[in-house]
Scaffold this motif. Structure first.
Motif, PDB file in Angstrom:
ATOM      1  N   MET A  47       1.048  -1.360  -0.058  1.00  0.00           N
ATOM      2  CA  MET A  47       0.021   0.127  -0.029  1.00  0.00           C
ATOM      3  C   MET A  47       0.987   1.293   0.026  1.00  0.00           C
ATOM      4  N   VAL A  48       1.825   1.142   0.893  1.00  0.00           N
ATOM      5  CA  VAL A  48       2.780   2.433   0.940  1.00  0.00           C
ATOM      6  C   VAL A  48       3.576   2.520  -0.503  1.00  0.00           C
ATOM      7  N   GLY A  49       4.061   1.515  -1.014  1.00  0.00           N
ATOM      8  CA  GLY A  49       4.502   1.625  -2.230  1.00  0.00           C
ATOM      9  C   GLY A  49       3.788   2.000  -3.591  1.00  0.00           C
ATOM     10  N   ALA A  50       2.375   1.898  -3.404  1.00  0.00           N
ATOM     11  CA  ALA A  50       1.588   2.245  -4.501  1.00  0.00           C
ATOM     12  C   ALA A  50       1.147   3.756  -4.214  1.00  0.00           C
ATOM     13  N   MET A  51       1.589   4.245  -3.144  1.00  0.00           N
ATOM     14  CA  MET A  51       1.310   5.790  -3.059  1.00  0.00           C
ATOM     15  C   MET A  51       2.457   6.533  -3.810  1.00  0.00           C
ATOM     16  N   VAL A  52       3.611   6.058  -3.827  1.00  0.00           N
ATOM     17  CA  VAL A  52       4.725   6.800  -4.792  1.00  0.00           C
ATOM     18  C   VAL A  52       4.330   7.048  -6.143  1.00  0.00           C
ATOM     19  N   PRO A  53       4.078   6.000  -6.929  1.00  0.00           N
ATOM     20  CA  PRO A  53       3.470   6.355  -8.132  1.00  0.00           C
ATOM     21  C   PRO A  53       2.110   7.118  -8.378  1.00  0.00           C
ATOM     22  N   MET A  54       1.427   6.999  -7.253  1.00  0.00           N
ATOM     23  CA  MET A  54       0.170   7.719  -7.505  1.00  0.00           C
ATOM     24  C   MET A  54       0.311   9.251  -7.112  1.00  0.00           C
ATOM     25  N   ALA A  55       1.222   9.512  -6.184  1.00  0.00           N
ATOM     26  CA  ALA A  55       1.691  10.867  -6.047  1.00  0.00           C
ATOM     27  C   ALA A  55       2.369  11.487  -7.310  1.00  0.00           C
ATOM     28  N   ILE A  56       3.116  10.683  -7.886  1.00  0.00           N
ATOM     29  CA  ILE A  56       3.712  11.220  -9.043  1.00  0.00           C
ATOM     30  C   ILE A  56       2.583  11.455 -10.255  1.00  0.00           C
ATOM     31  N   ALA A  57       1.788  10.625 -10.186  1.00  0.00           N
ATOM     32  CA  ALA A  57       0.672  10.737 -11.046  1.00  0.00           C
ATOM     33  C   ALA A  57      -0.054  12.016 -11.058  1.00  0.00           C
ATOM     34  N   TRP A  58      -0.373  12.055  -9.721  1.00  0.00           N
ATOM     35  CA  TRP A  58      -1.047  13.590  -9.437  1.00  0.00           C
ATOM     36  C   TRP A  58      -0.454  14.707  -9.877  1.00  0.00           C
ATOM     37  N   LEU A  59       0.904  14.638  -9.668  1.00  0.00           N
ATOM     38  CA  LEU A  59       1.781  15.809  -9.991  1.00  0.00           C
ATOM     39  C   LEU A  59       1.765  16.042 -11.557  1.00  0.00           C
ATOM     40  N   VAL A  60       1.909  15.085 -12.288  1.00  0.00           N
ATOM     41  CA  VAL A  60       1.797  15.111 -13.922  1.00  0.00           C
ATOM     42  C   VAL A  60       0.509  15.550 -14.288  1.00  0.00           C
ATOM     43  N   GLN A  61      -0.592  14.928 -13.451  1.00  0.00           N
ATOM     44  CA  GLN A  61      -1.920  15.377 -13.885  1.00  0.00           C
ATOM     45  C   GLN A  61      -2.289  16.841 -13.873  1.00  0.00           C
ATOM     46  N   LYS A  62      -1.518  17.556 -12.823  1.00  0.00           N
ATOM     47  CA  LYS A  62      -1.571  18.891 -12.670  1.00  0.00           C
ATOM     48  C   LYS A  62      -1.052  19.804 -13.640  1.00  0.00           C
ATOM     49  N   ARG A  63      -0.099  19.454 -14.375  1.00  0.00           N
ATOM     50  CA  ARG A  63       0.453  20.148 -15.287  1.00  0.00           C
ATOM     51  C   ARG A  63       0.084  19.783 -16.744  1.00  0.00           C
ATOM     52  N   MET A  64      -0.865  18.811 -16.900  1.00  0.00           N
ATOM     53  CA  MET A  64      -1.509  18.479 -18.198  1.00  0.00           C
ATOM     54  C   MET A  64      -2.764  19.176 -18.441  1.00  0.00           C
ATOM     55  N   PRO A  65      -2.768  19.868 -19.449  1.00  0.00           N
ATOM     56  CA  PRO A  65      -4.203  20.685 -19.732  1.00  0.00           C
ATOM     57  C   PRO A  65      -5.249  19.759 -20.028  1.00  0.00           C
ATOM     58  N   ARG A  66      -5.288  18.534 -20.306  1.00  0.00           N
ATOM     59  CA  ARG A  66      -6.126  17.430 -20.694  1.00  0.00           C
ATOM     60  C   ARG A  66      -5.689  16.248 -20.747  1.00  0.00           C
ATOM     61  N   PRO A  67      -6.433  14.996 -20.600  1.00  0.00           N
ATOM     62  CA  PRO A  67      -5.703  13.874 -20.715  1.00  0.00           C
ATOM     63  C   PRO A  67      -5.582  13.417 -22.306  1.00  0.00           C
ATOM     64  N   ILE A  68      -4.577  12.570 -22.278  1.00  0.00           N
ATOM     65  CA  ILE A  68      -3.862  12.194 -23.703  1.00  0.00           C
ATOM     66  C   ILE A  68      -4.995  11.542 -24.624  1.00  0.00           C
ATOM     67  N   VAL A  69      -6.008  10.596 -24.001  1.00  0.00           N
ATOM     68  CA  VAL A  69      -7.045  10.158 -24.891  1.00  0.00           C
ATOM     69  C   VAL A  69      -8.474  10.675 -24.867  1.00  0.00           C
ATOM     70  N   CYS A  70      -8.532  11.451 -23.915  1.00  0.00           N
ATOM     71  CA  CYS A  70     -10.116  12.263 -23.654  1.00  0.00           C
ATOM     72  C   CYS A  70     -10.068  13.661 -23.662  1.00  0.00           C
ATOM     73  N   GLU A  71     -11.466  14.123 -23.807  1.00  0.00           N
ATOM     74  CA  GLU A  71     -11.497  15.479 -23.837  1.00  0.00           C
ATOM     75  C   GLU A  71     -11.203  16.215 -22.497  1.00  0.00           C
ATOM     76  N   ALA A  72     -11.329  15.680 -21.358  1.00  0.00           N
ATOM     77  CA  ALA A  72     -11.320  16.186 -20.005  1.00  0.00           C
ATOM     78  C   ALA A  72     -10.985  15.234 -18.934  1.00  0.00           C
ATOM     79  N   PHE A  73     -10.270  15.630 -17.897  1.00  0.00           N
ATOM     80  CA  PHE A  73     -10.246  15.005 -16.808  1.00  0.00           C
ATOM     81  C   PHE A  73     -11.555  14.692 -15.916  1.00  0.00           C
ATOM     82  N   ASP A  74     -11.846  13.477 -15.509  1.00  0.00           N
ATOM     83  CA  ASP A  74     -13.166  13.274 -14.796  1.00  0.00           C
ATOM     84  C   ASP A  74     -12.687  12.852 -13.427  1.00  0.00           C
ATOM     85  N   LEU A  75     -12.517  13.759 -12.640  1.00  0.00           N
ATOM     86  CA  LEU A  75     -11.906  13.335 -11.237  1.00  0.00           C
ATOM     87  C   LEU A  75     -13.001  13.514 -10.231  1.00  0.00           C
ATOM     88  N   PRO A  76     -12.973  12.744  -9.201  1.00  0.00           N
ATOM     89  CA  PRO A  76     -14.050  12.739  -8.179  1.00  0.00           C
ATOM     90  C   PRO A  76     -13.906  14.185  -7.358  1.00  0.00           C
TER      91      PRO A  76
END
Length: 136
Positions: A47-76
């Protein structure tokens, strides 16, 4: 065609990760939840190991204007704790402790132990259906 292929790849990677990490093994999950018996801490490391790539993914997502294959992010959205959230989390935890499975590993286990996982998945689907009926 691009989105289903990416979804299939992501699901396959997720299932493989669950299996390799031991999260799909009900006995290991029960041992992790047995804090005062034969406690197995290995899933805590998963579980702790899964948090590291997820934290990186959130940082990358914040810098992206939109997803690669969709029109917009669908975040809860975020919300405060309420009775529905606490009740649902409690039911999830009880089911996880009794069955040793949660939805992702249960679906992955359909390939490994179809009868045992099938019973869990059937109960899970019945609960989802009951929730949909009750909340209408």
């Amino acid at each position: 065609m691009k989105v289903p292929a990416i979804s299939l790849l992501a699901g396959t990677l997720f299932g493989a990760g669950l299996t390799i990490s031991g999260m799909a093994d009900p006995a290991r999950v029960r041992a992790f939840l047995d804090l005062f018996g034969a406690w197995d801490p290995t899933l805590a490391f998963v579980m702790v190991g899964a948090m590291v790539p997820m934290a990186i993914a959130w940082l990358v997502q914040k810098r992206m204007p939109r997803p690669i294959v969709c029109e917009a992010f669908d975040l809860p959205g975020t919300s405060l704790l309420d009775a529905k959230l606490l009740g649902g989390a409690s039911l999830f935890g009880i089911g996880w402790a009794i069955g040793g499975l949660c939805p992702g590993p249960a679906l992955a286990d359909l390939a490994i132990a179809p009868i045992e996982a099938g019973i869990f998945v059937a109960a899970m689907l019945a609960g989802m259906t009951a929730h949909r009926i009750i909340t209408k």
